[in-house]
Scaffold this motif. Structure first.
Motif, short mmCIF file in Angstrom:
data_model
loop_
_atom_site.label_atom_id
_atom_site.label_comp_id
_atom_site.label_asym_id
_atom_site.label_seq_id
_atom_site.Cartn_x
_atom_site.Cartn_y
_atom_site.Cartn_z
N ILE A 164 56.84 4.06 10.22
CA ILE A 164 55.82 3.55 9.12
C ILE A 164 56.86 1.99 8.69
N GLY A 165 58.39 2.72 8.90
CA GLY A 165 58.75 1.16 8.27
C GLY A 165 58.67 -0.08 9.39
N PHE A 166 58.49 0.47 10.95
CA PHE A 166 57.90 -0.35 11.46
C PHE A 166 56.57 -0.94 11.65
N GLY A 225 62.33 -4.84 21.97
CA GLY A 225 61.25 -4.00 22.65
C GLY A 225 61.79 -2.74 23.44
N LEU A 226 63.20 -2.95 23.73
CA LEU A 226 63.08 -1.87 24.94
C LEU A 226 63.81 -0.16 24.07
N ARG A 227 64.50 -1.08 22.75
CA ARG A 227 65.04 0.29 21.88
C ARG A 227 63.69 0.66 21.38
N LEU A 228 63.13 -0.37 20.20
CA LEU A 228 61.85 -0.06 19.75
C LEU A 228 61.03 1.36 20.66
N SER A 229 60.41 0.34 22.02
CA SER A 229 59.93 1.71 22.70
C SER A 229 59.71 2.70 22.59
N GLN A 230 61.45 3.34 22.49
CA GLN A 230 61.37 5.24 22.95
C GLN A 230 61.42 5.56 20.98
N LEU A 231 61.60 4.46 19.90
CA LEU A 231 61.53 5.31 19.01
C LEU A 231 60.02 5.42 18.28
N VAL A 257 57.97 -7.23 17.37
CA VAL A 257 59.07 -7.02 17.50
C VAL A 257 60.26 -8.30 16.98
N ILE A 258 61.07 -7.88 15.63
CA ILE A 258 61.53 -9.32 15.21
C ILE A 258 62.52 -8.50 14.79
N ASP A 259 63.61 -9.69 14.18
CA ASP A 259 65.03 -9.62 13.54
C ASP A 259 64.63 -8.06 12.39
N GLU A 260 63.66 -8.17 11.92
CA GLU A 260 63.35 -7.38 10.55
C GLU A 260 62.81 -6.34 10.43
N THR A 261 62.15 -6.46 11.41
CA THR A 261 61.49 -4.93 11.77
C THR A 261 62.11 -4.16 12.97
N THR A 262 63.23 -4.55 13.13
CA THR A 262 64.30 -3.98 14.13
C THR A 262 65.09 -3.62 12.98
N ALA A 263 65.62 -4.33 12.29
CA ALA A 263 66.95 -3.59 11.55
C ALA A 263 66.19 -2.22 10.58
N VAL A 264 64.70 -2.44 9.81
CA VAL A 264 64.31 -1.64 9.00
C VAL A 264 64.27 -0.34 10.01
N THR A 265 63.45 -0.63 11.25
CA THR A 265 63.11 1.02 12.18
C THR A 265 64.14 1.50 12.70
N LEU A 266 65.54 0.86 13.34
CA LEU A 266 66.23 1.44 13.63
C LEU A 266 66.94 2.71 13.30
N PRO A 267 67.31 2.40 12.11
CA PRO A 267 67.82 2.89 10.64
C PRO A 267 67.42 4.60 10.57
N GLN A 268 66.38 4.86 11.04
CA GLN A 268 64.96 5.59 10.47
C GLN A 268 65.27 6.98 11.21
#
Length: 267
Positions: A156-158, A116-122, A137-148
């Motif tokens: 959109i990915g999240f 969540g700390l990482r996804l918040s800024q993205l 905020v789980i493994d799969e949404t993080t895995a899809v969101t971070l590379p965008q």
């Protein structure tokens, strides 16, 4: 999710503002850093559907471990993190103490706070939406969101991954719990391994550094080695000691290297 003061490269401006990594309905796929919305949706749906279907395995396993239909569905609706859910019902099925089982599930779920700390800024979502987004905020949404490459693509990915996975996971949990009786002895099917296998498949590509790989390997060895001698749920808790142990040894190794280099320079 907490606010961060710095943003990753290429995400500082609004998703709608023209910049090098702009991504929108009219963006060109071959532009630097651009990614069409359809590509993001396709990737998100692929992950959401593939993992969401494994909720059936959880429903069967949970019902087979003695939880009622209501309890099983409530876990998927409220907890919504597969590894923690499987850890909880697995420990209960093995005769573990309910408090120990809950503690193991809790500590497995703590990792989502760091996501969540990482996804918040993205994502930079409005404050009113953050409590609702936190549920996804789980493994799969993080895995899809971070590379965008852009904030628009990340959102959109999240959203697509979270929505698809949440709906499918809960629906298949219900179907699995209802069908558990028809399957008979659920242990013979090995369905409890489905979600951990998916989790490992997503995690493995993220272990890029030697420190990360060593930490993961040590955690697995600790969990497997302690499994026969400790109550269910406890090995999972103790496997978390792998991280500080590896970081401590890594720090000592770097310190020794610096001392050796300094000694060589003084000769």
């Amino acid at each position: 999710m907490a606010e961060q003061t710095t943003l990753p490269e290429g995400v500082g401006a609004s998703a709608d503002a023209p910049h090098g990594n702009a991504s929108g309905p009219g963006a060109q796929p071959d532009a630097a850093g651009a990614k069409p919305d359809t590509a993001v949706v396709r990737d998100a749906l692929g992950v959401g559907i593939a993992v969401g279907l494994s909720g059936f395995a959880f429903g069967v396993t949970s019902a087979g471990s003695g939880l009622s239909l209501l309890q099983t569905c409530a876990l998927s609706l409220a907890v919504f993190t597969g590894a923690s859910q499987f850890a909880l019902v697995g420990a209960l099925a093995a005769g573990g103490n309910p408090y120990t089982a809950a503690a193991g599930a809790f500590f497995l779920g703590v990792r989502n706070s760091f996501y969540g700390l990482r996804l918040s800024q993205l994502l930079a979502l409005p404050r009113a939406l953050r409590p609702f987004a936190a549920q996804w905020v789980i493994d799969e949404t993080t895995a899809v969101t971070l590379p965008q490459p852009t904030r628009r693509a990340a959102r959109i990915g999240f959203t697509v991954t979270g929505l698809t996975l949440y709906v499918l996971w809960n629906l298949t949990t219900l179907l699995g719990a209802l069908g558990a009786e028809a399957l008979g002895d659920t242990d013979t099917w090995g369905l409890d391994a489905a979600s951990p296998a998916v989790f490992l498949a997503l995690l493995a590509p993220m272990l890029k550094s030697t420190t990360e790989r060593v930490t993961a390997a040590l955690a697995v060895l600790l969990a497997l080695g302690l499994l026969p001698v400790l109550p269910a749920g406890v090995p999972v808790l103790l496997s978390a000691l792998a991280a500080p142990a590896v970081l401590f040894l890594s720090g000592r190794r770097k310190g020794t290297s610096r001392e050796t280099a300094a000694t060589e320079e003084n000769r």
